[in-house]
Design a protein around this motif. Structure first.
Motif, PDB file in Angstrom:
ATOM      1  N   TYR A  68       0.812  -1.227   0.000  1.00 13.95           N
ATOM      2  CA  TYR A  68       0.000   0.000   0.000  1.00 13.95           C
ATOM      3  C   TYR A  68       0.846   1.279   0.000  1.00 13.95           C
ATOM      4  O   TYR A  68       0.605   2.173  -0.826  1.00 13.95           O
ATOM      5  CB  TYR A  68      -0.950  -0.014   1.194  1.00 13.95           C
ATOM      6  N   PRO A  69       1.841   1.423   0.896  1.00 18.34           N
ATOM      7  CA  PRO A  69       2.656   2.652   0.843  1.00 18.34           C
ATOM      8  C   PRO A  69       3.452   2.782  -0.452  1.00 18.34           C
ATOM      9  O   PRO A  69       3.718   3.901  -0.904  1.00 18.34           O
ATOM     10  CB  PRO A  69       3.588   2.509   2.066  1.00 18.34           C
ATOM     11  N   ILE A  70       3.813   1.663  -1.055  1.00 13.80           N
ATOM     12  CA  ILE A  70       4.515   1.696  -2.351  1.00 13.80           C
ATOM     13  C   ILE A  70       3.588   2.243  -3.420  1.00 13.80           C
ATOM     14  O   ILE A  70       3.976   3.071  -4.263  1.00 13.80           O
ATOM     15  CB  ILE A  70       5.000   0.284  -2.756  1.00 13.80           C
ATOM     16  N   LEU A  71       2.317   1.822  -3.390  1.00 13.93           N
ATOM     17  CA  LEU A  71       1.323   2.302  -4.344  1.00 13.93           C
ATOM     18  C   LEU A  71       1.168   3.821  -4.226  1.00 13.93           C
ATOM     19  O   LEU A  71       1.092   4.529  -5.244  1.00 13.93           O
ATOM     20  CB  LEU A  71      -0.013   1.596  -4.092  1.00 13.93           C
ATOM     21  N   ILE A  72       1.136   4.317  -2.989  1.00 21.31           N
ATOM     22  CA  ILE A  72       1.032   5.770  -2.774  1.00 21.31           C
ATOM     23  C   ILE A  72       2.220   6.486  -3.404  1.00 21.31           C
ATOM     24  O   ILE A  72       2.070   7.505  -4.089  1.00 21.31           O
ATOM     25  CB  ILE A  72       0.951   6.108  -1.269  1.00 21.31           C
ATOM     26  N   GLU A  73       3.403   5.943  -3.187  1.00 24.40           N
ATOM     27  CA  GLU A  73       4.616   6.556  -3.748  1.00 24.40           C
ATOM     28  C   GLU A  73       4.604   6.539  -5.269  1.00 24.40           C
ATOM     29  O   GLU A  73       5.017   7.510  -5.925  1.00 24.40           O
ATOM     30  CB  GLU A  73       5.864   5.838  -3.232  1.00 24.40           C
ATOM     31  N   ARG A  74       4.156   5.441  -5.835  1.00 23.92           N
ATOM     32  CA  ARG A  74       4.094   5.346  -7.311  1.00 23.92           C
ATOM     33  C   ARG A  74       3.131   6.388  -7.862  1.00 23.92           C
ATOM     34  O   ARG A  74       3.356   6.951  -8.934  1.00 23.92           O
ATOM     35  CB  ARG A  74       3.639   3.943  -7.734  1.00 23.92           C
ATOM     36  N   MET A  75       2.043   6.636  -7.143  1.00 28.12           N
ATOM     37  CA  MET A  75       1.069   7.622  -7.615  1.00 28.12           C
ATOM     38  C   MET A  75       1.613   9.046  -7.509  1.00 28.12           C
ATOM     39  O   MET A  75       1.218   9.934  -8.260  1.00 28.12           O
ATOM     40  CB  MET A  75      -0.240   7.490  -6.845  1.00 28.12           C
ATOM     41  N   LYS A  76       2.516   9.264  -6.571  1.00 27.35           N
ATOM     42  CA  LYS A  76       3.128  10.590  -6.472  1.00 27.35           C
ATOM     43  C   LYS A  76       3.986  10.900  -7.686  1.00 27.35           C
ATOM     44  O   LYS A  76       4.168  12.055  -8.049  1.00 27.35           O
ATOM     45  CB  LYS A  76       3.975  10.688  -5.202  1.00 27.35           C
TER      46      LYS A  76
END
Length: 348
Positions: A340-348
């Motif tokens: 989940y935190p990786i997904l957030i970073e990818r979206m940034k």
């Protein structure tokens, strides 16, 4: 010889237990009482399909339209936010009629209605018992029992519905304590997720679903509609929602990039106005598409994706692409919580 026979029977019994479905499917009298009251109030989440349930309520029980329970529901739903999942979440805390005692609790800390209006809920509870125990309504419940059995049988006839909990657990890398599917013949073509804490402190997870059509005036729950869309989606909330809460600040940080006026408008049309809830929906719809792709094929997955685009949720496609990293690296990300935190970073 006797020992051998007993051993075979024991193994067969254990195998049967192991194969028992995790998914419990019902039509719940508490929910149907609530939505019958809502029907008489012309509640906006009652479905538009003409069916035998609605026809019977309208033609033989119309006198109940003046019941005080209907009047109280009108006040609570229109003035005090007693709508959507909140109504379901509230009623699932109570035991069956006629006792209808509060035996369970909500899993979250949000108030169903504001504290200064709790007395209205208490009054509504008392009137709902009276509505349920009304002779006319009891006759109605008895009359629709064969219809209930027919609907449940139709849904259970699927060869894949019992596998859905396993599909979810495989994708998210976690397990839920229970999977309770409640079918509601009066509800709109959609659903809600609710989480209730039972007397033992265990979390019970519910998905309430409405039909998407009717056949010969009997509500119909299309297999693809409820399996590759609603069930995976609604139970998916219990896997994803806690992550939205945990990483709320990180989710909010994405709003300046993605939360356009157009997306706000499209989200509101789908019942969500705040960015964090819209993002949660986008993510859930993306994971539902990917589970569908893995278990039901590309054609059904693309159909779901095209639907999301048609309602203005094009961002789902971006999230689908990011999810492929998770799917290809499950040795690294054993659970979705880790990704989940990786997904957030990818979206940034």
């Amino acid at each position: 010889m006797k020992k051998t026979t007993l051993l075979i029977l024991l193994l067969f019994s254990l195998k049967s237990i192991g194969q028992q479905s995790k998914l419990k499917i019902t039509i719940d009298e508490r929910i149907e009482t609530l939505y019958s009251v809502a029907f008489f109030n012309d509640y906006f989440l009652i479905n538009n399909h003409e069916n035998l349930y609605k026809n019977t309520l309208k033609n033989k029980l119309n006198i109940l339209k003046n019941h005080k329970a209907v009047q109280l529901f009108d006040s609570l739903s229109t003035k005090y936010n007693f709508s959507y999942y909140r109504t379901v979440e509230w009623i699932l805390q109570y035991s069956n009629f006629p006792e209808f005692n509060k035996t369970k609790n909500k899993a979250d800390d949000y108030s169903t209605v504001s504290e200064n209006k709790q007395f209205l809920l208490e009054e509504f509870k008392d009137e709902l018992i009276k509505f349920n125990q009304d002779t006319l309504f009891q006759k109605y419940l008895k009359a629709v029992k064969p219809l209930n059995a027919k609907i449940i049988s139709q849904v259970q006839n699927s060869t894949t519905i019992d596998e859905l909990p396993s599909y979810l657990e495989e994708y998210y890398g976690k397990k839920l304590n229970s999977y309770n599917l409640i079918l509601s013949p009066l509800l709109h073509a959609g659903g809600f997720n609710s989480e209730i804490i039972n007397e033992n402190g265990e979390k019970e997870v519910y998905a309430l679903l409405g039909p998407n059509g009717e056949i010969d005036f009997v509500p119909y729950f299309d297999k693809d509609f409820i399996e590759t869309d609603l069930i995976l989606h609604e139970f998916g909330h219990s896997f994803v929602n806690p992550l939205m809460v945990k990483y709320e600040n990180h989710v909010e940080s994405l709003s300046s990039k993605y939360f356009t006026k157009e997306l706000e408008k499209n989200g509101t049309n789908q019942g969500y106005s705040e960015w964090k809830y819209i993002f949660n929906e986008l993510l859930l719809r993306a994971t539902t598409i990917q589970i569908t792709r893995q278990k039901f094929g590309n054609e059904k997955a693309e159909k779901l994706l095209n639907f999301e685009k048609s309602v203005g949720f094009e961002l789902v496609e971006n999230i689908v692409e990011i999810l492929k990293e998770y799917e290809l690296n499950r040795h690294k990300y054993v659970t979705f919580d880790e990704f989940y935190p990786i997904l957030i970073e990818r979206m940034k």
